[in-house]
Design an enzyme around this catalytic site. Structure first.
Site, PDB file in Angstrom:
ATOM      1  N   HIS A 253       0.821  -1.210   0.000  1.00  0.00           N
ATOM      2  CA  HIS A 253       0.000   0.000   0.000  1.00  0.00           C
ATOM      3  C   HIS A 253       0.857   1.262   0.000  1.00  0.00           C
ATOM      4  CE1 HIS A 253      -3.869  -2.056   0.440  1.00  0.00           C
ATOM      5  NE2 HIS A 253      -3.220  -2.907   1.214  1.00  0.00           N
TER       6      HIS A 253
ATOM      7  N   ALA B  64      -5.654 -14.786  -5.027  1.00  0.00           N
ATOM      8  CA  ALA B  64      -4.662 -15.086  -3.995  1.00  0.00           C
ATOM      9  C   ALA B  64      -3.772 -13.899  -3.662  1.00  0.00           C
ATOM     10  CB  ALA B  64      -3.795 -16.268  -4.443  1.00  0.00           C
ATOM     11  N   GLY B  65      -4.075 -12.736  -4.224  1.00  0.00           N
ATOM     12  CA  GLY B  65      -3.240 -11.567  -3.976  1.00  0.00           C
ATOM     13  C   GLY B  65      -1.903 -11.646  -4.678  1.00  0.00           C
TER      14      GLY B  65
ATOM     15  N   SER C 253      -1.616 -11.144  -8.080  1.00  0.00           N
ATOM     16  CA  SER C 253      -1.718 -10.308  -9.263  1.00  0.00           C
ATOM     17  C   SER C 253      -2.045 -11.070 -10.532  1.00  0.00           C
ATOM     18  CB  SER C 253      -0.417  -9.516  -9.449  1.00  0.00           C
ATOM     19  OG  SER C 253      -0.598  -8.436 -10.322  1.00  0.00           O
ATOM     20  N   SER C 254      -3.026 -11.962 -10.466  1.00  0.00           N
ATOM     21  CA  SER C 254      -3.422 -12.693 -11.672  1.00  0.00           C
ATOM     22  C   SER C 254      -4.028 -11.764 -12.717  1.00  0.00           C
ATOM     23  CB  SER C 254      -4.421 -13.796 -11.303  1.00  0.00           C
ATOM     24  OG  SER C 254      -5.564 -13.261 -10.651  1.00  0.00           O
ATOM     25  N   SER C 255      -4.810 -10.764 -12.294  1.00  0.00           N
ATOM     26  CA  SER C 255      -5.442  -9.875 -13.275  1.00  0.00           C
ATOM     27  C   SER C 255      -4.400  -9.044 -14.010  1.00  0.00           C
ATOM     28  CB  SER C 255      -6.476  -8.972 -12.608  1.00  0.00           C
ATOM     29  OG  SER C 255      -5.884  -8.116 -11.664  1.00  0.00           O
TER      30      SER C 255
ATOM     31  N   GLU D 212      -7.021  -0.872 -15.217  1.00  0.00           N
ATOM     32  CA  GLU D 212      -7.588  -1.187 -13.906  1.00  0.00           C
ATOM     33  C   GLU D 212      -8.414  -0.022 -13.365  1.00  0.00           C
ATOM     34  OE1 GLU D 212      -7.306  -3.785 -11.591  1.00  0.00           O
ATOM     35  OE2 GLU D 212      -6.379  -5.154 -13.027  1.00  0.00           O
TER      36      GLU D 212
ATOM     37  N   ASP E  18       1.849  -3.895  -9.217  1.00  0.00           N
ATOM     38  CA  ASP E  18       1.655  -5.228  -9.793  1.00  0.00           C
ATOM     39  C   ASP E  18       2.085  -5.316 -11.241  1.00  0.00           C
ATOM     40  OD1 ASP E  18       0.649  -5.945  -7.343  1.00  0.00           O
ATOM     41  OD2 ASP E  18      -1.436  -5.700  -7.920  1.00  0.00           O
TER      42      ASP E  18
ATOM     43  N   TYR F   1     -10.102  -1.658  -0.316  1.00  0.00           N
ATOM     44  CA  TYR F   1      -8.878  -1.090  -0.890  1.00  0.00           C
ATOM     45  C   TYR F   1      -9.075   0.390  -1.232  1.00  0.00           C
ATOM     46  CZ  TYR F   1      -4.882  -0.795  -4.167  1.00  0.00           C
ATOM     47  OH  TYR F   1      -3.728  -0.450  -4.821  1.00  0.00           O
TER      48      TYR F   1
END
Length: 407
Positions: free
Chosen positions: A49, A140-141, A143-145, A185, A197, A249
């Site tokens: 963050h 899962a955090g 960063s797949s996107s 995004e 990411d 977020y």
């Protein structure tokens, strides 16, 4: 994200998603793709963050990747199919790229469509057929996107003759692509993410962590060879929901922006650690914990980098612990599942551990002696069973290459 990525597994091969995407492309379209491009997921060693506060981050790329097989079309249509972890193909409705606008597409298809929408504004147009396959774990955090978006960006750029790192042709800057993906995004998908990411997916290198100053864009590849010193980074996917667009977020981000505005600063990155107490005294009570986390987390990144440069890798463990405490208590983005994973890992022999990613679910990481990896893994799994939760998924994270062309 969607069905484009399957569960993680130890020793994931970068070649597997590329091969799977190419084979799936032939199945869907009856011909070979013009090329296959892929991008990795990432783990953030420390610096959570801080990216949207103009601060410092320290990610590395995973061996798990999302691949995009692609071929050009002679019209303005974008077709997208994705190969799920069950081996089934899911095809999105074809869309006309000139008709794309924020809100036009929902679900997983919004990610590739958003990339086409942004690239259209930068002179990259024309239709394309895309088939996606990968093994980056979703939710899962990790960063797949962003891996999907980066792979699609490289594919569409490649079809337009704009390859990365091609000395014989026109090239496209990785930093610029990262900012384009951030726009996907923020403006198309509607998730207020920072630059961590996509930058990690595009710019990380094998056996290194990427020390990135988000404000300036300056980056340093810092050696991070855990195996050479008998250590491992164990990723613990809690298998609990993780979604930036549906979580707190955005609330946290707006809070830090308010704090910077009250302090008369461009970003909280501009608060020196020595002046933190004075800065906090000027903020309303609800913003103080957020500001404290950002300022102290930036310092933790700088301290970890200094230790890694000196080859003192094991000594970063207390800083990982401190990061988790701050994320749990000040930023309030941890969960019971993450806390249990972190606490159990430490008790079972990890030198240090922390949640990683945006929080509200996702994954934790633990710095573990090689000899204790199985012990820590088994202890966390047993703790989850006692809590009545489904077993976490774990794997050893190996710093791997960033995005590029595979075929």
């Amino acid at each position: 994200m969607g069905p484009a990525a399957s569960a993680p597994h130890a020793g994931a091969s970068p070649a597997k998603p590329a091969f799977a995407a190419a084979e799936a492309f032939r199945s869907v379209h009856g011909r070979s793709p013009a090329g296959v491009w892929s991008a990795p997921g990432r783990v953030n060693l420390i610096g959570e963050h801080t990216d949207y506060n103009d601060g410092f981050v320290l990610p590395f790329a995973l061996p798990h990747r999302l691949a995009a097989a692609a071929a050009p079309r002679d019209d303005d249509l974008l077709t997208v199919a994705t190969l799920g972890s069950d081996g089934r193909l899911q095809e999105a409705e074809p869309v006309r790229i000139p008709d794309l606008h924020p809100g036009a597409i929902e679900g997983w298809a919004a990610y590739p469509a958003g990339v086409a929408w942004v690239l259209r504004d930068h002179g990259v147009s024309g239709g394309a057929d895309l088939v996606l396959a990968g093994d980056v774990p979703t939710g899962a955090g990790l960063s797949s996107s962003h891996a999907l978006e980066c792979a699609v960006a490289l594919a569409l750029l490649g079809l337009a003759g704009l390859e990365l790192d091609d000395p014989a042709g026109r090239t496209q800057d990785r930093t610029e692509i990262a900012r384009w993906v951030q726009r996907v995004e923020n403006d198309f998908v509607g998730a207020p993410t920072g630059l961590l990411d996509q930058t990690a997916s595009l710019r990380c290198t094998e056996s290194h962590v990427l020390f990135l100053d988000v404000r300036s864009g300056e980056a340093e590849q810092v050696p991070f060879d855990t195996a050479a010193v008998g250590l491992r980074i164990l990723v613990i996917d809690t298998r609990t929901k993780h979604s930036h667009s549906e979580s707190g977020y955005g609330e946290r981000r707006r809070g830090t922006e308010r704090a910077a505005d009250i302090l008369g600063l461009k970003a909280l990155r501009d608060v020196p650690l020595a002046d933190l107490d004075e800065a906090l005294s000027r903020l309303p009570a609800e913003l103080r914990p957020l500001a404290r986390h950002v300022v102290t987390e930036n310092q933790r990144v700088l301290d970890v980098v200094q230790l890694l440069r000196a080859g003192r890798l094991a000594e970063i463990a207390p800083l990982l612990d401190g990061s988790h405490t701050s994320l749990r208590d000040d930023y309030r983005v941890s969960t019971a599942e993450l806390d249990l994973a972190v606490e159990t890992a430490r008790e079972a022999g990890a030198l240090g551990a922390r949640m990683t990613g945006g929080g509200f679910g996702g994954s934790a990481i633990a710095l573990v002696p090689e000899s204790a990896v199985d012990t820590v893994d088994e202890a966390v799994t047993a703790a989850y069973e006692r809590a009545g939760w489904r077993a976490p998924r774990t794997f050893v994270a190996v710093p791997s290459p960033g995005a590029g062309r595979d075929v």
